[in-house]
Design a protein around this motif. Structure first.
Motif, mmCIF file in Angstrom:
data_model
loop_
_atom_site.group_PDB
_atom_site.id
_atom_site.type_symbol
_atom_site.label_atom_id
_atom_site.label_comp_id
_atom_site.label_asym_id
_atom_site.label_seq_id
_atom_site.Cartn_x
_atom_site.Cartn_y
_atom_site.Cartn_z
ATOM 1 N N ILE A 191 0.853 -1.195 0.000
ATOM 2 C CA ILE A 191 0.000 0.000 0.000
ATOM 3 C C ILE A 191 0.883 1.238 0.000
ATOM 4 O O ILE A 191 1.858 1.319 0.744
ATOM 5 N N TYR A 192 0.526 2.210 -0.848
ATOM 6 C CA TYR A 192 1.221 3.500 -0.810
ATOM 7 C C TYR A 192 0.270 4.556 -0.281
ATOM 8 O O TYR A 192 -0.942 4.493 -0.497
ATOM 9 N N THR A 193 0.831 5.534 0.422
ATOM 10 C CA THR A 193 0.062 6.664 0.930
ATOM 11 C C THR A 193 0.897 7.922 0.767
ATOM 12 O O THR A 193 2.070 7.938 1.135
ATOM 13 N N VAL A 194 0.301 8.962 0.202
ATOM 14 C CA VAL A 194 0.926 10.274 0.131
ATOM 15 C C VAL A 194 0.182 11.157 1.114
ATOM 16 O O VAL A 194 -1.051 11.276 1.039
ATOM 17 N N ARG A 195 0.929 11.741 2.051
ATOM 18 C CA ARG A 195 0.332 12.639 3.042
ATOM 19 C C ARG A 195 0.823 14.059 2.785
ATOM 20 O O ARG A 195 1.991 14.270 2.476
ATOM 21 N N PHE A 196 -0.102 14.987 2.944
ATOM 22 C CA PHE A 196 0.238 16.397 2.853
ATOM 23 C C PHE A 196 -0.250 17.061 4.120
ATOM 24 O O PHE A 196 -1.440 16.982 4.437
ATOM 25 N N GLY A 197 0.662 17.634 4.872
ATOM 26 C CA GLY A 197 0.289 18.229 6.152
ATOM 27 C C GLY A 197 -0.235 17.194 7.131
ATOM 28 O O GLY A 197 -1.075 17.501 7.968
ATOM 29 N N GLY A 198 0.222 15.941 6.999
ATOM 30 C CA GLY A 198 -0.182 14.864 7.894
ATOM 31 C C GLY A 198 -1.488 14.182 7.516
ATOM 32 O O GLY A 198 -1.893 13.219 8.149
ATOM 33 N N VAL A 199 -2.157 14.657 6.451
ATOM 34 C CA VAL A 199 -3.437 14.102 6.020
ATOM 35 C C VAL A 199 -3.242 13.312 4.725
ATOM 36 O O VAL A 199 -2.600 13.802 3.793
ATOM 37 N N ALA A 200 -3.804 12.098 4.673
ATOM 38 C CA ALA A 200 -3.694 11.274 3.468
ATOM 39 C C ALA A 200 -4.402 11.967 2.305
ATOM 40 O O ALA A 200 -5.602 12.243 2.373
ATOM 41 N N ALA A 201 -3.644 12.259 1.234
ATOM 42 C CA ALA A 201 -4.192 12.921 0.056
ATOM 43 C C ALA A 201 -4.318 11.965 -1.124
ATOM 44 O O ALA A 201 -5.040 12.249 -2.073
ATOM 45 N N ASP A 202 -3.612 10.851 -1.056
ATOM 46 C CA ASP A 202 -3.594 9.890 -2.155
ATOM 47 C C ASP A 202 -3.186 8.538 -1.592
ATOM 48 O O ASP A 202 -2.222 8.452 -0.827
ATOM 49 N N THR A 203 -3.908 7.487 -1.950
ATOM 50 C CA THR A 203 -3.567 6.154 -1.461
ATOM 51 C C THR A 203 -3.981 5.108 -2.485
ATOM 52 O O THR A 203 -4.856 5.346 -3.310
ATOM 53 N N GLY A 204 -3.324 3.965 -2.414
ATOM 54 C CA GLY A 204 -3.620 2.864 -3.319
ATOM 55 C C GLY A 204 -2.634 1.739 -3.085
ATOM 56 O O GLY A 204 -1.977 1.678 -2.046
#
Length: 117
Positions: free
Chosen positions: A37-50
């Motif tokens: 699983i990948y997760t991109v966080r911006f400012g600590g909030v998940a903005a993109d995942t898959g």
């Protein structure tokens, strides 16, 4: 032996289509790869995942499969390599796997150099 991709990564440098990303954006961004699983966080909030896969038949090929957020429904082929303690990934945002670690205007390539968090 290749260092493992899995972990939390902080971008040090990024560019899209030849334009450098602002440091203010990079400082708030985190990229995590864990258990497929990948997760991109911006400012600590998940903005993109898959999910993500590393192709066994091709050295240094990574593919992201967006499930939620900015890349939901997209497949993003990538190249990756390790340089000392950093990870470099070139994302093919246009759906085509990059051939090298360079961007150019209109190429829809996002190049990022990360350090492990």
């Amino acid at each position: 032996m290749t260092p493992p991709l899995e972990g939390r990564w902080r971008p040090l440098y990024a560019e899209f289509d030849g334009e450098q990303a602002p440091q203010e954006v990079l400082q708030q961004t985190e990229f995590e790869l864990a258990a497929g699983i990948y997760t991109v966080r911006f400012g600590g909030v998940a903005a993109d995942t898959g999910s993500f896969t590393v192709e066994a038949d091709a050295a240094h090929h990574l593919t992201l499969h967006g499930a939620a957020g900015t890349n939901a429904g997209r497949t993003i082929p990538c190249l990756f390599k390790f340089i000392d303690d950093t990870l470099m990934i070139c994302f093919g945002l246009g759906g085509t796997r990059p051939r090298n670690f360079r961007t150019a205007p209109g190429a829809q390539l996002y190049l990022v150099t990360y350090s492990r968090r």
